[in-house]
Enzyme design. Structure first.
Site, short mmCIF file in Angstrom:
data_model
loop_
_atom_site.label_atom_id
_atom_site.label_comp_id
_atom_site.label_asym_id
_atom_site.label_seq_id
_atom_site.Cartn_x
_atom_site.Cartn_y
_atom_site.Cartn_z
N LYS A 215 27.21 -70.87 31.47
CA LYS A 215 26.43 -72.86 32.30
C LYS A 215 26.14 -72.45 33.69
O LYS A 215 28.03 -73.28 33.78
CB LYS A 215 27.29 -73.78 31.34
CG LYS A 215 26.26 -74.90 31.54
CD LYS A 215 26.90 -76.14 30.42
CE LYS A 215 26.16 -77.18 30.30
NZ LYS A 215 26.92 -78.25 29.42
N ASP A 311 28.03 -86.53 20.19
CA ASP A 311 26.55 -86.29 20.63
C ASP A 311 26.15 -84.92 19.36
O ASP A 311 25.53 -83.78 19.49
CB ASP A 311 26.57 -85.50 21.55
CG ASP A 311 24.89 -84.94 21.90
OD1 ASP A 311 23.68 -85.91 21.26
OD2 ASP A 311 24.55 -84.93 22.65
#
Length: 576
Positions: A215, A311
């Site tokens: 990432k 989330d």
């Protein structure tokens, strides 16, 4: 352009399969990259390493294996290790076979007539265990005996281990673990998707062949959005959590333009894809229940570290090669200080709990609400408070969340409806998981009655769906929208302090797991056959002098050390 996508996918699939050779994706130079230092180079490490039994001999995978090798040299310690292994097996044994397993344990390790009686066990405790076993073989039956065994091992045996060649070998592994990590540690493959600050691509460690997801957080994009605190928070939380149900952070490093998080590669796609793009929307109840149980375990591990996720939604739940799930993208997760509550109107519309929408204070309650939303969506094939592809204003969704009960179709069994409705209770004080028992309350719901959570937590239950190993569960390369160039932002020397906090290299437990899983530990962890001390572990010996390089070598050679060695040209993957 279709050809470009085919080539990218083919190269990635070949890498995932180990490159088709005997090295299983390892570089030709992998032994050179992972060459042990002479033990004299580990002196500073030996003096600075905390002498904690739990950390060195239980939590760290290589430390655990080396301590066991040491114990195998002494019969009384070997019996202790065998007992601990027996207890671990007992705890994951199916209910109908657990009593027989417990009896065998008692007979072998706790009876005076047994072949492997472990030392320093109070007889009264043994009597109590035997009686409780016959009354009902509960999973924590041997908990106190396990604690006493570890207590025994952590004193004199641990002290002896610290003076052994096995601990010296552990120091050599730790030295390798702490070597610098750069972009040359990895091979880069196709882009898999986008994060908030940059692309996510597949990558492979040259030294071991292990595949990961990288990432990338572009430095200028972070600075423009003032995202330093958010990026560092995600990195530090990932570093702290060690759970088979949450993506692991294995490495954190920097390049000239980006900060990079190297994470567990999940090849099976996300739950959003599987709910909506694999036939009829939604799952059979058994499949939804399995995923909900694994997510519950992941939330339990996060909450144990006092981290609220905030989330939870289908696109953040990823499947691995075998069909197990992991929670991903911890950008909104935050630590909740002991005895305190937090506040923050964050999350995704339709999954935020009423108390979050109202901007009230909370601890872990939003995660249990979101689990209810996700379980509902997996069964119904749509979210409880908004229909897919039907635009509803944010204000209306939030009104439904705060005021309107969700509706249930015939796809919900009475038990599934019961669990969903208790997780989707508008009042957080009455919500399942928030009544004082946390994850235990959720696990004890009748919907999970047939699940053995000990076996689930050990990865021993077969998932209801296994992804196709020849499939690439993500968008085509050219369908992943590229980021625009960041303009008007310049990186300054003062930014380097933040980068140094972020780029800390290898994370110990995932790195050690990688060494074990890729068999590097097995191949390199060799001692003298006749019991002699190998030259690299001899404190009295001197490290061998590096071979002298010729003039041209000194001028043109590249730095080669511990995973930063570059492969030869023919080994480099196709980059697209």
């Amino acid at each position: 352009m279709e050809l470009e996508n085919i080539v990218a996918n083919t190269v990635l699939l070949k890498a995932r399969e180990g490159g088709g050779g005997n090295r299983k994706g390892k570089s030709k130079k992998w032994r050179q990259m992972l060459q042990f230092p002479h033990i004299s180079q580990c002196e500073e490490l030996r003096l600075s390493l905390e002498r904690d039994y739990h950390s060195l001999c239980e939590r760290q995978p290589i430390g655990r294996l080396l301590f066991r090798e040491f114990c195998a040299t002494r019969p009384e310690l070997s019996r202790c290790v065998a007992f601990l292994d027996g207890v671990a097996e007992y705890e994951v044994t199916p209910d109908d076979k657990r009593k027989a397993c417990g009896r065998q344990l008692t007979q072998n390790f706790l009876s005076h007539t047994g072949p492997d009686l472990i030392p320093e066990v109070p007889r009264q405790l043994v009597t109590n265990c035997t009686q409780r076993l016959e009354q009902g073989p509960c999973k924590d039956l041997f908990q106190e005996l396990t604690r006493l065994t570890h207590e025994y091992l952590s004193v004199a045996p641990f002290a002896d281990y610290l003076d052994s060649i096995y601990f010296n070998r552990f120091l050599q592994w730790k030295w390798l673990e702490r070597q610098p990590v750069t972009k040359n540690t990895f091979r880069q493959y196709r882009v898999l998707g986008k994060g908030g600050f940059g692309e996510v691509c597949a990558c492979q460690v040259r030294a071991t062949g292990k595949m990961y997801a990288c990432k990338k957080l572009e430095k200028k994009r972070i600075k423009k959005r003032k995202g330093e605190a958010m990026a560092l928070n995600e990195k530090q939380i990932l570093e702290k959590v060690n759970s088979r149900f949450v993506v692991s952070l294995a490495y954190a490093y920097e390049t000239k333009d980006a900060l990079c998080l190297v994470l567990t590669l999940m090849n099976g796609g996300d739950l959003k894809f599987h709910i909506y793009h694999m036939g009829q929307a939604g799952f059979p109840e058994a499949r939804a229940v399995f995923y909900a149980a694994e997510i519950c375990c992941g939330l339990e591990d996060l909450h144990r570290e006092r981290i609220v996720y905030r989330d939870l939604k289908p696109e953040n739940i990823l499947l691995d090669d075998h069909g197990h799930i992991r929670i991903s993208d911890l950008g909104l997760a935050v630590h909740v200080p002991e005895g305190q509550t937090i506040k923050g109107r964050v999350g995704t519309v339709g999954y935020m709990a009423p108390e979050v929408v109202k901007n009230e204070r909370y601890t872990f309650s939003p995660d249990w609400w979101a689990l209810g939303c996700l379980l509902y969506e997996m069964i119904a094939g749509q979210s409880p408070f908004q229909q897919r592809k039907k635009k509803i204003k944010r204000e209306e969704v939030e009104r439904l969340v705060k005021e309107v009960p969700e509706e249930y179709s015939e796809r919900f069994s009475p038990q599934a409806r019961s669990l969903c409705s208790q997780l989707l209770c508008k009042d957080p004080a009455e919500r399942l998981g928030c009544r004082g028992g946390s994850a235990r309350e959720v696990k004890e719901h009748p919907l999970f009655k047939k699940l053995n959570f000990k076996r689930l937590g050990a990865g021993m239950l077969e998932p209801p769906f296994k992804p196709d190993p020849q499939a690439i569960y993500c968008k085509d390369v050219l369908d992943i929208e590229q980021f625009s160039t960041v303009k008007g932002v310049e990186l300054e020397p003062t930014d380097q302090d933040f980068y140094q906090k972020f780029a800390t290299g290898s994370v110990p437990i995932p790195w050690q797991n990688e060494m074990v899983e890729t068999e590097c530990f097995q191949e390199l962890n060799v001692f003298g056959l006749d019991g002699s001390v190998p030259p690299d572990l001899d404190w009295k010996g001197q490290p061998p002098a590096p071979p002298k390089k010729g003039l041209l070598q000194r001028l043109f050679s590249r730095q080669d050390c511990c995973g930063n060695c570059s492969d030869s040209e023919e080994e480099l993957p196709t980059r697209l």
